[in-house]
Design a protein around this motif. Structure first.
Motif, PDB file in Angstrom:
ATOM      1  N   THR A  68      38.755  12.260   9.349  1.00  0.00           N
ATOM      2  CA  THR A  68      40.125  11.742   9.432  1.00  0.00           C
ATOM      3  C   THR A  68      40.775  11.783   8.055  1.00  0.00           C
ATOM      4  O   THR A  68      41.901  12.262   7.892  1.00  0.00           O
ATOM      5  N   LYS A  69      40.057  11.278   7.059  1.00  0.00           N
ATOM      6  CA  LYS A  69      40.600  11.261   5.697  1.00  0.00           C
ATOM      7  C   LYS A  69      40.829  12.669   5.173  1.00  0.00           C
ATOM      8  O   LYS A  69      41.858  12.937   4.546  1.00  0.00           O
ATOM      9  N   ALA A  70      39.905  13.580   5.423  1.00  0.00           N
ATOM     10  CA  ALA A  70      40.071  14.964   4.961  1.00  0.00           C
ATOM     11  C   ALA A  70      41.284  15.618   5.603  1.00  0.00           C
ATOM     12  O   ALA A  70      42.049  16.323   4.943  1.00  0.00           O
ATOM     13  N   MET A  71      41.476  15.381   6.890  1.00  0.00           N
ATOM     14  CA  MET A  71      42.634  15.969   7.576  1.00  0.00           C
ATOM     15  C   MET A  71      43.938  15.340   7.099  1.00  0.00           C
ATOM     16  O   MET A  71      44.940  16.025   6.934  1.00  0.00           O
ATOM     17  N   ARG A  72      43.921  14.045   6.884  1.00  0.00           N
ATOM     18  CA  ARG A  72      45.125  13.344   6.447  1.00  0.00           C
ATOM     19  C   ARG A  72      45.493  13.708   5.010  1.00  0.00           C
ATOM     20  O   ARG A  72      46.653  13.932   4.699  1.00  0.00           O
ATOM     21  N   GLN A  76      40.040  -4.055  17.243  1.00  0.00           N
ATOM     22  CA  GLN A  76      40.850  -3.966  16.027  1.00  0.00           C
ATOM     23  C   GLN A  76      40.023  -3.408  14.873  1.00  0.00           C
ATOM     24  O   GLN A  76      40.481  -2.547  14.133  1.00  0.00           O
ATOM     25  N   ARG A  77      38.797  -3.882  14.742  1.00  0.00           N
ATOM     26  CA  ARG A  77      37.937  -3.390  13.662  1.00  0.00           C
ATOM     27  C   ARG A  77      37.571  -1.930  13.883  1.00  0.00           C
ATOM     28  O   ARG A  77      37.562  -1.140  12.937  1.00  0.00           O
ATOM     29  N   LEU A  78      37.272  -1.543  15.116  1.00  0.00           N
ATOM     30  CA  LEU A  78      36.958  -0.141  15.404  1.00  0.00           C
ATOM     31  C   LEU A  78      38.146   0.767  15.081  1.00  0.00           C
ATOM     32  O   LEU A  78      37.965   1.866  14.537  1.00  0.00           O
ATOM     33  N   LEU A  79      39.357   0.317  15.387  1.00  0.00           N
ATOM     34  CA  LEU A  79      40.542   1.110  15.066  1.00  0.00           C
ATOM     35  C   LEU A  79      40.751   1.210  13.550  1.00  0.00           C
ATOM     36  O   LEU A  79      41.211   2.247  13.057  1.00  0.00           O
ATOM     37  N   GLU A  80      40.408   0.171  12.820  1.00  0.00           N
ATOM     38  CA  GLU A  80      40.482   0.238  11.356  1.00  0.00           C
ATOM     39  C   GLU A  80      39.448   1.220  10.810  1.00  0.00           C
ATOM     40  O   GLU A  80      39.760   2.012   9.912  1.00  0.00           O
ATOM     41  N   ILE A  81      38.245   1.174  11.337  1.00  0.00           N
ATOM     42  CA  ILE A  81      37.178   2.074  10.889  1.00  0.00           C
ATOM     43  C   ILE A  81      37.539   3.521  11.207  1.00  0.00           C
ATOM     44  O   ILE A  81      37.405   4.413  10.370  1.00  0.00           O
ATOM     45  N   VAL A  82      38.023   3.760  12.404  1.00  0.00           N
ATOM     46  CA  VAL A  82      38.316   5.137  12.831  1.00  0.00           C
ATOM     47  C   VAL A  82      39.447   5.762  11.998  1.00  0.00           C
ATOM     48  O   VAL A  82      39.499   6.974  11.826  1.00  0.00           O
ATOM     49  N   ALA A  83      40.315   4.932  11.454  1.00  0.00           N
ATOM     50  CA  ALA A  83      41.407   5.452  10.622  1.00  0.00           C
ATOM     51  C   ALA A  83      40.896   6.006   9.301  1.00  0.00           C
ATOM     52  O   ALA A  83      41.632   6.710   8.603  1.00  0.00           O
ATOM     53  N   ASN A  84      39.631   5.727   8.979  1.00  0.00           N
ATOM     54  CA  ASN A  84      39.085   6.153   7.690  1.00  0.00           C
ATOM     55  C   ASN A  84      37.761   6.896   7.799  1.00  0.00           C
ATOM     56  O   ASN A  84      36.973   6.894   6.854  1.00  0.00           O
ATOM     57  N   THR A  85      37.523   7.554   8.934  1.00  0.00           N
ATOM     58  CA  THR A  85      36.318   8.375   9.022  1.00  0.00           C
ATOM     59  C   THR A  85      36.449   9.528   8.025  1.00  0.00           C
ATOM     60  O   THR A  85      37.562   9.895   7.626  1.00  0.00           O
ATOM     61  N   PRO A  86      35.337  10.112   7.606  1.00  0.00           N
ATOM     62  CA  PRO A  86      35.422  11.197   6.629  1.00  0.00           C
ATOM     63  C   PRO A  86      36.319  12.360   7.050  1.00  0.00           C
ATOM     64  O   PRO A  86      37.118  12.864   6.251  1.00  0.00           O
TER      65      PRO A  86
END
Length: 137
Positions: free
Chosen positions: A118-122, A106-116
């Motif tokens: 990921t955020k730039a693409m989103r 769960q924590r890894l999935l939370e972290i991966v949702a906010n990688t640099p």
């Protein structure tokens, strides 16, 4: 404004085949044969997914090391699709050969949702284009 990274691209005599220079690395890009290319390198959207996959793996490895978690052999599988409206969708599936708990996942999935990346693409980026100088050789 802080400089983060840069890339240049140079054409070749082979239709869509181009040489990319990113830092001190050289990579090729091309289109598949079915799209008129030579199939000599990944297509642009392959690099799009590869950058997200790389950021995913590196960010999660850094996080796991700080927490003292063993990710072991880690793999991220990414697939890009386009819906009927033309919107792009990325499906990212994470794998580890280690027995991680549900809480760790769960924590890894939370972290991966906010990688640099990921955020730039989103969130998108402002892209400006301008004409450069003409060079003759």
């Amino acid at each position: 404004m802080t400089h983060v990274s840069s890339a240049t691209i140079d054409s070749t005599d082979s239709n869509y085949l181009h040489h990319i220079h990113a830092g001190h690395f050289v990579m090729d890009t091309d289109e598949p044969v079915k799209l008129g290319g030579q199939g000599e390198g990944p297509a642009p959207f392959d690099y799009y997914l590869a950058s997200l996959a790389a950021c995913t793996a590196i960010t999660l490895r850094m996080y796991a090391q700080r927490k003292g978690w063993n990710l072991g052999a880690f793999r991220a599988e990414l697939e890009l699709t386009r819906d009927d409206d033309g919107k792009l969708h990325v499906q990212r599936t994470l794998h580890s050969d280690q027995p991680l708990s549900d809480e760790q996942w769960q924590r890894l999935l939370e972290i991966v949702a906010n990688t640099p990346v990921t955020k730039a693409m989103r969130e998108g980026a402002t892209i400006e284009s301008r004409r450069g100088n003409t060079t003759t050789g």
